[in-house]
Design a protein around this motif. Structure first.
Motif, mmCIF file in Angstrom:
data_model
loop_
_atom_site.group_PDB
_atom_site.id
_atom_site.type_symbol
_atom_site.label_atom_id
_atom_site.label_comp_id
_atom_site.label_asym_id
_atom_site.label_seq_id
_atom_site.Cartn_x
_atom_site.Cartn_y
_atom_site.Cartn_z
ATOM 1 N N ALA A 201 79.965 70.980 -63.440
ATOM 2 C CA ALA A 201 78.735 71.754 -63.658
ATOM 3 C C ALA A 201 78.895 72.700 -64.838
ATOM 4 N N THR A 202 80.053 73.312 -64.976
ATOM 5 C CA THR A 202 80.308 74.208 -66.101
ATOM 6 C C THR A 202 80.162 73.467 -67.424
ATOM 7 N N LEU A 203 80.804 72.317 -67.511
ATOM 8 C CA LEU A 203 80.773 71.549 -68.762
ATOM 9 C C LEU A 203 79.390 70.985 -69.058
ATOM 10 N N VAL A 204 78.753 70.394 -68.051
ATOM 11 C CA VAL A 204 77.455 69.747 -68.277
ATOM 12 C C VAL A 204 76.371 70.781 -68.566
ATOM 13 N N ALA B 131 70.341 68.061 -62.347
ATOM 14 C CA ALA B 131 70.248 67.742 -60.919
ATOM 15 C C ALA B 131 69.960 66.259 -60.703
ATOM 16 N N VAL B 132 69.106 65.674 -61.527
ATOM 17 C CA VAL B 132 68.812 64.232 -61.416
ATOM 18 C C VAL B 132 70.079 63.413 -61.613
ATOM 19 N N VAL B 133 70.793 63.702 -62.684
ATOM 20 C CA VAL B 133 72.012 62.937 -62.989
ATOM 21 C C VAL B 133 73.042 63.114 -61.883
ATOM 22 N N GLY B 134 73.170 64.335 -61.390
ATOM 23 C CA GLY B 134 74.116 64.583 -60.304
ATOM 24 C C GLY B 134 73.765 63.816 -59.044
ATOM 25 N N GLY C 160 63.236 65.627 -52.237
ATOM 26 C CA GLY C 160 63.971 66.599 -51.424
ATOM 27 C C GLY C 160 65.426 66.718 -51.832
ATOM 28 N N GLY C 161 66.049 65.589 -52.111
ATOM 29 C CA GLY C 161 67.435 65.610 -52.563
ATOM 30 C C GLY C 161 67.571 66.310 -53.903
ATOM 31 N N TRP C 162 66.647 65.988 -54.810
ATOM 32 C CA TRP C 162 66.666 66.640 -56.114
ATOM 33 C C TRP C 162 66.506 68.146 -55.941
ATOM 34 N N TRP C 163 65.534 68.553 -55.144
ATOM 35 C CA TRP C 163 65.269 69.976 -54.961
ATOM 36 C C TRP C 163 66.476 70.695 -54.385
ATOM 37 N N SER C 164 67.139 70.092 -53.393
ATOM 38 C CA SER C 164 68.291 70.766 -52.778
ATOM 39 C C SER C 164 69.415 70.982 -53.785
ATOM 40 N N THR C 165 69.548 70.086 -54.745
ATOM 41 C CA THR C 165 70.554 70.252 -55.791
ATOM 42 C C THR C 165 70.077 71.209 -56.866
ATOM 43 N N ALA C 166 68.808 71.118 -57.237
ATOM 44 C CA ALA C 166 68.299 71.844 -58.397
ATOM 45 C C ALA C 166 68.007 73.318 -58.150
#
Length: 111
Positions: free
Chosen positions: A91-94, A14-17, A28-34
């Motif tokens: 996301a599948t690959l990573v 999520a951080v890298v994304g 907040g941004g991290w959480w919404s992705t993670a």
């Protein structure tokens, strides 16, 4: 131990994304992705516990990978977040690399 490793690696995903798409990182941004992928990781771990699979096994990494990905994408979809095909592919690959390769490395290190 592997549960913590898996959750940390999904957090790194999520951080890298976030950094690659937005150039900045907020909690907040991290959480919404993670969160969807973290929930998927925990759901996959519930499967591992119920089926009594050894967490360090490469096959357990595959279970966590598929769970994190499938549940994560489902939760992103129902929560109105994007599930565009390029994102699903990346996301599948990573996630596959992050959740399976450490177990593979640990297996070879033991042998």
């Amino acid at each position: 131990m592997w549960l913590v490793v898996d959750l940390l690696l999904v957090g790194v995903f999520a951080v890298v994304g976030r950094l690659s798409h937005y150039g900045t990182l907020t909690a907040g941004g991290w959480w919404s992705t993670a969160w969807p992928f973290l929930v998927g990781t925990l759901a996959a771990w519930a499967v591992l516990v119920v089926t009594r699979r050894p967490p360090a096994a490469v096959s357990s990494g595959v279970v966590v990978w598929v769970g994190a990905l499938a549940v994560g994408m489902l939760l992103r979809q129902v929560s109105g977040q994007g599930t565009a095909t390029p994102f699903v592919v990346v996301a599948t690959l990573v996630l596959g690399a992050l959740l399976v390769l450490p177990r593979l490395g640990a297996r070879f290190a033991r042998d």
